[in-house]
Motif scaffolding. Structure first.
Motif, PDB file in Angstrom:
ATOM      1  N   GLY A   1       0.824  -1.208   0.000  1.00 54.13           N
ATOM      2  CA  GLY A   1       0.000   0.000   0.000  1.00 54.13           C
ATOM      3  C   GLY A   1       0.854   1.252   0.000  1.00 54.13           C
ATOM      4  O   GLY A   1       0.548   2.237  -0.681  1.00 54.13           O
ATOM      5  N   GLY A   2       1.936   1.232   0.768  1.00 55.48           N
ATOM      6  CA  GLY A   2       2.861   2.361   0.793  1.00 55.48           C
ATOM      7  C   GLY A   2       3.565   2.546  -0.537  1.00 55.48           C
ATOM      8  O   GLY A   2       3.745   3.676  -1.008  1.00 55.48           O
ATOM      9  N   ILE A   3       3.952   1.425  -1.153  1.00 57.92           N
ATOM     10  CA  ILE A   3       4.576   1.479  -2.482  1.00 57.92           C
ATOM     11  C   ILE A   3       3.593   2.084  -3.484  1.00 57.92           C
ATOM     12  O   ILE A   3       3.955   2.938  -4.290  1.00 57.92           O
ATOM     13  N   HIS A   4       2.342   1.632  -3.425  1.00 59.87           N
ATOM     14  CA  HIS A   4       1.313   2.157  -4.332  1.00 59.87           C
ATOM     15  C   HIS A   4       1.149   3.667  -4.145  1.00 59.87           C
ATOM     16  O   HIS A   4       1.048   4.419  -5.126  1.00 59.87           O
ATOM     17  N   ALA A   5       1.127   4.135  -2.910  1.00 65.17           N
ATOM     18  CA  ALA A   5       1.000   5.569  -2.643  1.00 65.17           C
ATOM     19  C   ALA A   5       2.171   6.328  -3.257  1.00 65.17           C
ATOM     20  O   ALA A   5       1.981   7.407  -3.843  1.00 65.17           O
ATOM     21  N   LEU A   6       3.366   5.789  -3.148  1.00 65.51           N
ATOM     22  CA  LEU A   6       4.541   6.436  -3.744  1.00 65.51           C
ATOM     23  C   LEU A   6       4.438   6.449  -5.269  1.00 65.51           C
ATOM     24  O   LEU A   6       4.765   7.460  -5.905  1.00 65.51           O
ATOM     25  N   PHE A   7       3.977   5.341  -5.877  1.00 68.26           N
ATOM     26  CA  PHE A   7       3.796   5.294  -7.327  1.00 68.26           C
ATOM     27  C   PHE A   7       2.790   6.350  -7.783  1.00 68.26           C
ATOM     28  O   PHE A   7       2.964   6.974  -8.828  1.00 68.26           O
ATOM     29  N   THR A   8       1.735   6.539  -7.004  1.00 63.99           N
ATOM     30  CA  THR A   8       0.703   7.506  -7.352  1.00 63.99           C
ATOM     31  C   THR A   8       1.272   8.917  -7.487  1.00 63.99           C
ATOM     32  O   THR A   8       0.809   9.706  -8.301  1.00 63.99           O
ATOM     33  N   HIS A   9       2.300   9.212  -6.726  1.00 67.49           N
ATOM     34  CA  HIS A   9       2.897  10.549  -6.722  1.00 67.49           C
ATOM     35  C   HIS A   9       4.287  10.572  -7.363  1.00 67.49           C
ATOM     36  O   HIS A   9       5.019  11.558  -7.207  1.00 67.49           O
ATOM     37  N   ALA A  10       4.647   9.540  -8.095  1.00 64.44           N
ATOM     38  CA  ALA A  10       6.007   9.380  -8.620  1.00 64.44           C
ATOM     39  C   ALA A  10       6.480  10.559  -9.466  1.00 64.44           C
ATOM     40  O   ALA A  10       7.667  10.884  -9.464  1.00 64.44           O
ATOM     41  N   ASP A  11       5.572  11.222 -10.144  1.00 65.42           N
ATOM     42  CA  ASP A  11       5.979  12.329 -11.010  1.00 65.42           C
ATOM     43  C   ASP A  11       6.262  13.619 -10.237  1.00 65.42           C
ATOM     44  O   ASP A  11       6.746  14.594 -10.813  1.00 65.42           O
ATOM     45  N   ARG A  12       6.013  13.617  -8.902  1.00 71.60           N
ATOM     46  CA  ARG A  12       6.199  14.845  -8.128  1.00 71.60           C
ATOM     47  C   ARG A  12       7.036  14.645  -6.872  1.00 71.60           C
ATOM     48  O   ARG A  12       7.027  15.486  -5.990  1.00 71.60           O
ATOM     49  N   ILE A  13       7.741  13.501  -6.780  1.00 68.55           N
ATOM     50  CA  ILE A  13       8.526  13.251  -5.565  1.00 68.55           C
ATOM     51  C   ILE A  13       9.958  12.844  -5.893  1.00 68.55           C
ATOM     52  O   ILE A  13      10.254  12.358  -6.980  1.00 68.55           O
ATOM     53  N   ARG A  14      10.809  13.063  -4.905  1.00 73.37           N
ATOM     54  CA  ARG A  14      12.153  12.487  -4.849  1.00 73.37           C
ATOM     55  C   ARG A  14      12.189  11.747  -3.525  1.00 73.37           C
ATOM     56  O   ARG A  14      11.540  12.156  -2.557  1.00 73.37           O
ATOM     57  N   ILE A  15      12.950  10.682  -3.447  1.00 78.32           N
ATOM     58  CA  ILE A  15      12.960   9.843  -2.245  1.00 78.32           C
ATOM     59  C   ILE A  15      14.352   9.782  -1.645  1.00 78.32           C
ATOM     60  O   ILE A  15      15.337   9.600  -2.359  1.00 78.32           O
ATOM     61  N   ARG A  16      14.400   9.922  -0.326  1.00 78.17           N
ATOM     62  CA  ARG A  16      15.608   9.624   0.451  1.00 78.17           C
ATOM     63  C   ARG A  16      15.292   8.341   1.213  1.00 78.17           C
ATOM     64  O   ARG A  16      14.244   8.237   1.839  1.00 78.17           O
ATOM     65  N   THR A  17      16.200   7.387   1.175  1.00 75.78           N
ATOM     66  CA  THR A  17      15.919   6.115   1.826  1.00 75.78           C
ATOM     67  C   THR A  17      17.161   5.540   2.483  1.00 75.78           C
ATOM     68  O   THR A  17      18.271   5.999   2.262  1.00 75.78           O
ATOM     69  N   SER A  18      16.940   4.523   3.255  1.00 75.07           N
ATOM     70  CA  SER A  18      18.027   3.784   3.900  1.00 75.07           C
ATOM     71  C   SER A  18      18.309   2.525   3.088  1.00 75.07           C
ATOM     72  O   SER A  18      17.489   2.112   2.256  1.00 75.07           O
ATOM     73  N   PRO A  19      19.435   1.872   3.326  1.00 76.77           N
ATOM     74  CA  PRO A  19      19.725   0.614   2.640  1.00 76.77           C
ATOM     75  C   PRO A  19      18.661  -0.467   2.905  1.00 76.77           C
ATOM     76  O   PRO A  19      18.455  -1.352   2.082  1.00 76.77           O
ATOM     77  N   LEU A  20      17.958  -0.364   4.024  1.00 72.14           N
ATOM     78  CA  LEU A  20      16.911  -1.333   4.365  1.00 72.14           C
ATOM     79  C   LEU A  20      15.789  -1.354   3.330  1.00 72.14           C
ATOM     80  O   LEU A  20      15.310  -2.426   2.951  1.00 72.14           O
ATOM     81  N   LEU A  21      15.364  -0.198   2.854  1.00 73.83           N
ATOM     82  CA  LEU A  21      14.239  -0.125   1.916  1.00 73.83           C
ATOM     83  C   LEU A  21      14.651  -0.133   0.453  1.00 73.83           C
ATOM     84  O   LEU A  21      13.812  -0.307  -0.427  1.00 73.83           O
ATOM     85  N   MET A  22      15.924   0.049   0.165  1.00 76.47           N
ATOM     86  CA  MET A  22      16.363   0.130  -1.222  1.00 76.47           C
ATOM     87  C   MET A  22      15.961  -1.087  -2.051  1.00 76.47           C
ATOM     88  O   MET A  22      15.495  -0.924  -3.183  1.00 76.47           O
TER      89      MET A  22
END
Length: 96
Positions: free
Chosen positions: A59-80
């Protein structure tokens, strides 16, 4: 029960919103995450800081996909690996 989701939004001088999330993003709170993403991207690009997220479900991945054209992501090696396997890392600028 996992770590509670905490969301913090901060508008920057350059018009970019920083949305920081920590805890777990799952079925119990994905609506709040989706709403925060919508608010953060309303005026333009948002940086979504997931470095404090310990778990991200589909569900979280889907939410990120929904906004993919307007976001940049900072992440940890855990989620990469999750961002890579889902294909999100190919659509969005991801910084570790």
């Amino acid at each position: 029960m996992g770590a509670q989701l905490t969301l913090t939004a901060d508008s920057r001088e350059n018009g970019v919103t920083l949305l920081a999330a920590s805890g777990e993003i799952d079925l119990s709170n994905v609506d709040a995450f989706e709403s925060a993403l919508t608010d953060a991207t309303r005026s333009g690009t948002a940086i979504v800081d997931l470095r404090g997220v310990e778990y991200l479900d589909s569900g979280g991945i889907h939410a990120l996909f929904t906004h993919a054209d307007r976001i940049r992501i900072r992440t940890s090696p855990l989620l990469m690996p999750v961002l890579t396997v889902s294909g999100l890392a190919e659509l969005v600028d991801v910084e570790q």
